[in-house]
Structures are given as C-alpha cells and as structure tokens.
Design a protein around this motif. Structure first.
Motif, PDB file in Angstrom:
ATOM      1  N   UNK A  69      28.210  22.723  29.323  1.00  0.00           N
ATOM      2  CA  UNK A  69      26.778  22.725  29.016  1.00  0.00           C
ATOM      3  C   UNK A  69      26.169  21.347  28.871  1.00  0.00           C
ATOM      4  N   UNK A  70      26.969  20.356  28.427  1.00  0.00           N
ATOM      5  CA  UNK A  70      26.404  19.051  28.094  1.00  0.00           C
ATOM      6  C   UNK A  70      26.794  17.929  29.058  1.00  0.00           C
ATOM      7  N   UNK A  71      28.035  17.913  29.492  1.00  0.00           N
ATOM      8  CA  UNK A  71      28.503  16.788  30.309  1.00  0.00           C
ATOM      9  C   UNK A  71      28.408  17.100  31.795  1.00  0.00           C
ATOM     10  N   UNK A  72      28.817  18.299  32.165  1.00  0.00           N
ATOM     11  CA  UNK A  72      28.775  18.763  33.560  1.00  0.00           C
ATOM     12  C   UNK A  72      29.690  17.934  34.468  1.00  0.00           C
ATOM     13  N   UNK A  73      30.781  17.447  33.891  1.00  0.00           N
ATOM     14  CA  UNK A  73      31.765  16.695  34.685  1.00  0.00           C
ATOM     15  C   UNK A  73      32.690  17.662  35.404  1.00  0.00           C
ATOM     16  N   UNK A  74      33.225  17.201  36.532  1.00  0.00           N
ATOM     17  CA  UNK A  74      34.255  17.978  37.218  1.00  0.00           C
ATOM     18  C   UNK A  74      35.485  18.005  36.308  1.00  0.00           C
ATOM     19  N   UNK A  75      36.000  19.228  36.046  1.00  0.00           N
ATOM     20  CA  UNK A  75      37.020  19.378  35.012  1.00  0.00           C
ATOM     21  C   UNK A  75      38.101  20.364  35.436  1.00  0.00           C
ATOM     22  N   UNK A  76      39.357  19.991  35.150  1.00  0.00           N
ATOM     23  CA  UNK A  76      40.484  20.916  35.218  1.00  0.00           C
ATOM     24  C   UNK A  76      40.985  21.107  33.799  1.00  0.00           C
ATOM     25  N   UNK A  77      41.010  22.365  33.346  1.00  0.00           N
ATOM     26  CA  UNK A  77      41.373  22.673  31.964  1.00  0.00           C
ATOM     27  C   UNK A  77      42.471  23.729  32.000  1.00  0.00           C
ATOM     28  N   UNK A  78      43.687  23.319  31.679  1.00  0.00           N
ATOM     29  CA  UNK A  78      44.781  24.297  31.659  1.00  0.00           C
ATOM     30  C   UNK A  78      44.985  24.780  30.229  1.00  0.00           C
ATOM     31  N   UNK A  79      45.365  26.038  30.094  1.00  0.00           N
ATOM     32  CA  UNK A  79      45.522  26.592  28.754  1.00  0.00           C
ATOM     33  C   UNK A  79      46.561  27.702  28.749  1.00  0.00           C
TER      34      UNK A  79
END
Length: 858
Positions: free
Chosen positions: A709-719
């Motif tokens: 919502x705030x940064x809008x960076x390209x992100x890979x988030x593993x969980x």
C-alpha cells in the motif's frame, strides 16, 4: 628508577611520538623493541623475549628481529591490524658524535601498505577517512596508496548510511577526528573490524592542488585534506602517483546495504568468508590482477545508467561472438603484470629492476591488444583500441638500460646493460681487464719462480695476495715479495705491481656498483614522469579484461544478454549462477520470474529446503549481473533498472552489537521499509519466524500490506505462514506462487519448480525425517500434528477468533461466517472454479485435483 643510557633516552623520545605503533628501532643488523612493544611483539610474532641490562634492578624487556627479515614480521603485525614505525640511522656511525641520530622514516599501517607480498592481488587496499559536519552530513574519502586512487562520497542520510557505505568497501583503516563520539568510534572498530587512526590537524597542502580540481565544496576539501595529511605524516615521502580525486555520486549506482551484500554473498560467503562460492568467484574470469580488482569494484557499485550498461553489453556481445579474437586478447593479457601497482611503486620509490622488466614486458603487449581490437567492426571497439596508447619511449628506455634478468637488489650492480653508460663501461673494462691481468700475472710468477703451486687469491680483509707453500719459499727471489700473512702451511705476499692493480680493480668495482645504482634511479625518475599515462593505460586494460571475462563466463555458462524495460520484469528459465556453477551436472531446475505493475509482490510458499531462498537470491543476482553489464543466467530476460536491493534472507545474529536473530531480522526489515522506493527490489524470507506464531504472522502480514500500500516496490516475500496466502484476495498487486513438492510413499520429493498458487503443505516433518532425526521423535511429531490439525489447530472460523482474537485472514465472506464454512473450503471452491482444464495436461489436472482433495479431507 635507574638512569637510562643516551641510546635508551633516544628510543623513549621517539617512541613517545609513535605510541600507537610498534617501534622498530635499528641497532646494527637488528630492529629492536623494548618495554611493552617487546612483550606484545614476542607474543604476536612468537619470538624470544629477552632483557637489556639483566644485571640491573629493573632490566628492560627486549626482543629483536634481523633487519633483512623485517618484511615478513611486518606483514604479520599489519595483518593483525597493528602499525609499525620504522626507525633508521640517518647519519654515518663513523662520523657521528655521541649517539647515532635516528628518525622514523616511514610508518606502515594496515591502510598504507605498498609491498606486493602484503597485498591481495585481486582486492584494493583502502584507507578511508570520515569527517562529520555541523549540517549533519558526512564525507567519506577513500585512498588506495598502492594504486593512487582517491574517491569521495558525500552522505546526507545519517549515520546508518555511513556504516552501510563503509561496510561495502575493503577498508583496512579509517582516519577520524578524536572528537567523533565514542559510541560511533566503537561501531567503526568493532562492527566493521577496522583499525582506527586519528588526524585532528587538517591543513590544505598546495602541493596537491591538482588532485583537488573537482572539489568545489569546502566540506570535501577539508575531508580530503584530513586523509592526505595523515598519509603524508606516516609515509614521509612524495606521493606523485596519487590520482585526481573523484566524487562518487551515490545516486548513480544501485545501492546495496550491508545486509544485502552479506546475504547475497556477492564477494565472499557468509560461512567461510572466502571468495569460493560467491558471485565474484563465478564471474572472475579476468586474466590480470588489476582486472580482478576492477570487477570487484563494478560488483560493489552496479550502474543505474541504461546508456552505460548498454555500452558494456555491446562490448561483451562483440567478445561473446568472436571467440578467436577474445582468446588472442586473453593470451596477450597473460603477459601483462599489475601496471597499476607497478606505477604506484615507481612513484613511491620502492621498485626494483625486476619490477621495471615486468613493466616493459607488460607494455610490449599493448600493440598486440590494440591490433586485435582493431579487427572488430563495432565503433566502440575501435574507440577502445584507440584508448590503448603505446608508451614506446618507456619501452625503448628500458630496453636500452636494463639487462633482461637483473638481480632483486638494486645495490649490488649487474642491472645496467653494456653500452648504456660510457663511464660504467670504463669501470667494467678495468674490472674485466684487471682480472685478466691477475690471471696472466699468476702464470708469469709461476714461470719465473718455477713454483707450480703458486696462486693469486683474494679476500675482503687482505685484498689480492700471492700464496706460496712453505716448502717452496726457498725458490722466491729476494727483495721483490712483501710478506702480508702467515698461514700454517703457506705464506702470503704482495708485490708493488699487484698492489697497484688491486687498487684499480677494487675502485672500479666499488664505483661501478654505485654508478649502477645512480643510473637505475635516473631511469626510475624518467619513468616517474609518465605515471599518469601508465595509470590511464592500466584503467583501459582493466576494463578490457573485465568485459572479456564477462563474455568468457557468459559463453561457458550459456548466459543471455538482458533487455532493459520500464516496469515489467520477466525472466524465462532463470538460474542461480553460483549454485549452477557448484553443481556442474546440469541438474539445476530453472524457473520463470515475472513482476509487473499489476503483480508487483510474489508471496512464495513451500516447504523448507524446497528452494524458496534460492529463487529469491537468483533474482537479485541476475539483476546485479545485468546492471554491471554482464549477460545473465536464463533463456531470456527483460530487466528493470532497480535503484536499491534490500534483502532479509537466512538466519543471522549480531553478537558484537548484542542483537538476537529476531532483532537482526526486524532491523533488516525496517531498513528496507524505511528506505525503499517504488523502483527498489525487496526480498524478505520467512519474516516473523523468530517469535511466537501470532506475533510472527501479524508482523509478516503487516509488512506485506505496508509494502503493497505504501512503498509499491517489486517484492518477493517467502513465508511458512500458509494463512497469508489469503492476502491474494484483498491485495490486488499480490500473487501467490509456490515451490512444488510431492509426497511419495511417506517421503517428500522436492521438485524445485515454481508454480502459481499457494502450497498445500509445509512438509516440515518430512524435512526432519530427511535430516535423520530419531524415528520415535518423527512418529511423535506426526501424532502431535494430527492433533493440531484436528480440534486444537487455530482456525479463522472458531468462535474465539470471532470474539476478538487477532485474525490473520484479511477478510471472510459473509456467507462463510453465516454458514460456518471454513475459509479453506471457500478457497478450494475458488481454485476449482479457476482451473482451466483445457490448458492442463492430464498429469497437471490429476495433481490439481489431488491437492484440492487433500485440502477438503483435512
């Protein structure tokens, strides 16, 4: 207290001026150390500790090393972060009145090393200075004394930015003001593990005005002067090889914080702290030492300029397509020594004749390189060839002056060629003819005296002599022989003509050695005038070496040229460059990666050991490789220019800073959140695992939402929190993907394939089984898991959660709440509706149905 001798008074006075260094105090053929220096040196160098004046009430601790072996001992001390002050006799003991005058002629510190055996060939040896100004800015200055480089960076983002900048460079020593707060000094010395030095007196030296032409900021001038003042005071000699100061515009490069550099293992591995297993290890197909250093610098500062990246890629492609020419260039480069450091040593005055022969051999390869580059048709290759300016005058000078295989020492003669100096030729003629005359005299004396055993010899004490055994003394004519030495079995004599010739020969030998030394210095000084030309040539050769290395590794590893686009990153069959290199059996499983404006966050689920971290790292390494101008490991790649990369991958603590694994995890996540932009790449792996399930899941969800919502960076988030996959329903820019694994006969099979959608199981117990945990333990864990998956497992549909317990599901449909249908059931129905059966193979359809069946039968 006993009264000190004049020599010890001298020692104590000099030591007081160099309190932070071991004082190597020259006494005859030894460097001696006393008091605390001796005690500490004896331990660090593993040498014997003795005592001076042992008969006194308080004898002085003492140890010493031979002066001719000092280099090895200095290397040990410098390697441990110490400093060494070299104190020499600066007047002739024969003419000295009282104690021989001594002075410190040089201070060697971890950041000012010049000797090649103390330096790493493939890495710069930086000394840095740090200056803080009232407006809150910091200026970091870098200098590599061995190459002459000077760089400055103005940092406006606070202390953390300073630490990250310094961490990413190979700094051995940092010069600061003693007024820098103590807590900041501790961070520099302990967290960065570098030697601290102090320079409070800061004066601009007009002698180095040319170095400062680019510095139109008073802060930069003052910061640069601080470091120059320190180097001048420690080295006590001319620094003619220093290059003009270059301002590093940090916003022109992709920023890699200290966490990312460590986590991605760009230049060294986390575990062994070595090059093997790092990205640098894979890419370093350079031939020269200076090329290897250049590659490391490029890796530490990837480019943000598309034009500069494309320029590098164009040259790499030319080399890639032209194997024969590239191989010729590599062969030429194999004969090129370290021009950069040779130029530095020439200016510094510690170069020998062999070094200059290496310089000549290196320069003689330039025409070959130039001719090969001219064979390429591309304009940039022609331009690169034109930048190789052959210094013919230097090669001619060295060809005329130095023999091809000179000795190491420049004080023993035998360096200068015949014909270079008329005076030297005269001396050499006297020496050669004199020795010939000695041989002829010996034959003459044998004939005249009829003593066949008579011989003429020489030693340093008595000079030339005629030796006759005692049994033959009666054969000597009277009056012409003058007795010089009596031996047990012989007598030694001289004659007037032998004494006369001896003087001529010895004078010629002594004067020729001195003249050769002076001639060598003259040659060195002539070359010294052309150091800027040599340094520029070294830079061009280094660039060529790195770019051919990129082509070499790209061809051998089947890398492809990337395209740079605006917002849609797409990699087809991407691979991890390091793991692929380590495996070397073509078993690495490639995967696609796609990130665009519509789906900018990939939420990755899958069991441990399945390859989630590998998938994330390979994206970052591919991006970095592309932005340094190298081809990348894939079948096809459209890349985005990222301004920063932030990573939180792998478990690590920071014991020096007193921080737990979870605290480090939170600090790294916070650093990314606080500094990332919509042009950044964020890689976060298993956030929240270091605390309780509820805490961890809440933090993980909040971080994902904040980035979305705030940064809008390209992100890979593993969980491993599978519940977070429901976020796909509420966050439009998030997409679920998973690493495929299958269960077969009670065992898990990792397929290492990335597929759309969420993983159905974590397979944690299966992984524990692979690790050979006891069978009884595995069985008990399986029983507990069944219980937890039954009544005890927290569920978003229980009354407890509806009563107010924190829900980790973004939203439940009204129908689900009303009919008590688990969200998992809704999810199965949605997935079933979304299946495109007409585009699935029978096996894919069976796997999909099997997964859905498992979800509804739990």
């Amino acid at each position: 207290m006993s009264k000190h001798t004049p020599m010890m008074v001298q020692y104590l006075k000099i030591k007081a001026e160099h309190k932070d260094a071991f004082l190597f105090f020259r006494l005859g053929d030894f460097y001696e150390m006393f008091y605390e220096d001796a005690i500490k040196a004896s331990k660090e160098l593993e040498i014997t500790l003795t005592k001076r004046d042992p008969g006194q009430k308080e004898p002085i601790p003492m140890c010493g090393i031979p002066y001719h072996a000092a280099e090895n001992y200095i290397k040990i001390l410098i390697g441990k972060g110490y400093k060494v002050a070299i104190c020499e006799q600066v007047e002739d003991p024969k003419t000295a009145k009282g104690v021989v005058k001594r002075e410190v002629i040089q201070q060697i510190t971890p950041g000012t090393v010049m000797e090649s055996n103390m330096l790493s060939e493939g890495e710069n040896n930086y000394i840095a200075s740090l200056s803080h100004f009232q407006d809150g800015t910091y200026v970091v200055v870098y200098n590599d004394l061995s190459t002459g480089e000077n760089q400055l960076a103005l940092i406006k983002d606070g202390w953390d930015a300073v630490i990250h900048e310094l961490y990413n460079q190979p700094i051995k020593e940092i010069v600061i003001s003693s007024n820098l707060p103590e807590d900041l000094q501790n961070q520099l010395s302990e967290r960065l593990n570098i030697t601290l030095s102090y320079q409070d007196e800061v004066n601009f030296n007009a002698e180095y005005r040319d170095l400062c032409e680019n510095l139109n900021d008073e802060r930069l001038m003052k910061a640069f002067s601080r470091l120059l003042n320190y180097i001048q005071q420690t080295q006590k000699r001319s620094l003619d090889h220093l290059k003009q100061a270059e301002i590093i515009q940090l916003h022109h490069y992709l920023s890699l914080d200290m966490y990312s550099k460590r986590n991605l293992e760009l230049s060294e591995t986390i575990l062994k702290k070595g090059k093997h297993g790092s990205l640098l290890w894979v890419l370093d197909k350079t031939v020269t030492a200076m090329g290897s250093r250049m590659l490391k610098k490029w890796l530490e500062r990837p480019l943000l300029s598309k034009a500069r990246i494309e320029e590098r890629l164009d040259i790499v492609e030319e080399f890639y397509q032209s194997f024969m020419e590239r191989d010729t260039i590599r062969e030429s480069l194999k004969s090129v020594y370290d021009l950069e450091r040779l130029a530095g040593r020439i200016a510094f005055g510690n170069v020998n004749a062999r070094d200059l022969i290496q310089l000549k051999a290196s320069l003689e390869r330039i025409p070959e390189l130039k001719a090969t580059l001219h064979q390429f048709e591309q304009a940039r290759m022609q331009s690169l060839a034109d930048e190789l300016i052959f210094p013919e005058h230097i090669v001619t000078l060295l060809n005329e002056s130095l023999v091809d295989e000179p000795p190491i020492s420049i004080k023993d003669g035998s360096m200068i060629k015949d014909g270079y100096s008329e005076q030297l030729d005269t001396y050499r003629d006297a020496m050669r003819n004199g020795k010939k005359w000695i041989a002829e005299l010996e034959q003459k004396e044998k004939q005249e005296t009829n003593i066949k055993s008579l011989k003429i010899g020489y030693n340093r004490v008595f000079g030339y002599y005629i030796e006759v055994t005692k049994a033959n003394l009666h054969l000597l004519p009277e009056g012409r022989y003058e007795r010089k030495q009596t031996l047990t079995t012989a007598e030694r004599y001289v004659t007037p003509e032998l004494k006369e010739k001896e003087q001529l020969i010895l004078e010629a030998e002594e004067q020729s050695v001195e003249l050769e030394y002076n001639l060598f210095i003259e040659v060195r000084e002539q070359i010294k005038k052309h150091i800027p030309q040599l340094q520029y040539l070294a830079e061009v050769v280094s660039n060529i070496d790195v770019l051919q290395a990129f082509a070499t590794v790209s061809e051998s590893n089947n890398y492809k040229r990337p395209r740079f686009v605006d917002n849609e990153l797409c990699i087809k069959n991407g691979r991890h460059p390091v793991i692929e290199e380590v495996m070397q059996d073509n078993t690495f499983v490639p995967n696609d990666i796609s990130l665009d404006q519509q789906k900018s966050i990939l939420l990755i689920t899958g069991p441990n050991m399945s390859g989630k971290s590998t998938y994330m790292r390979q994206l970052a390494l591919t991006v970095i490789m592309g932005q340094i101008g190298c081809f990348v490991p894939c079948d096809e790649a459209d890349l985005i220019l990222f301004d920063q990369i932030f990573t939180r991958i792998g478990a690590a603590d920071d014991l020096v800073a007193g921080q737990s694994t979870f605290m480090v995890e939170m600090l790294e996540a916070n650093h990314a959140i606080a500094n990332a932009t919509d042009k950044s790449l964020i890689l976060l792996d298993e956030i929240g695992r270091g605390t309780s399930t509820y805490d961890g899941m809440a933090l993980a969800q909040a971080i994902v939402e904040y980035i979305h919502n705030n940064i809008k960076a390209k992100t890979l988030f593993s969980t491993h929190y599978h519940e977070l996959t429901a976020l796909e329903n509420s966050l439009p820019n998030l997409k679920n993907i998973h690493v495929r694994a299958e269960e077969h006969e009670g065992n898990v099979v990792f397929l290492h394939q990335i597929k759309d959608g969420a993983a159905d199981e974590s397979y944690g117990i299966h992984v524990a089984k692979l690790a050979d945990l006891p069978g009884a333990l595995i069985e008990r864990a399986s029983t507990i898991l069944q219980q937890l998956e039954g009544n005890d497992k927290p569920s978003p549909t229980t009354e407890k959660i509806e009563a107010g317990q924190l829900s980790f599901f973004v939203e439940e449909s009204k129908s689900a709440k009303k009919e008590k249908i688990p969200v998992a059931g809704e999810k199965v129905m949605k997935e079933l509706k979304d299946l495109n059966l007409f585009e699935m193979t029978p096996l894919e359809a069976m796997n999909a149905l099997y997964k859905l069946q498992k979800q509804v039968t739990k």
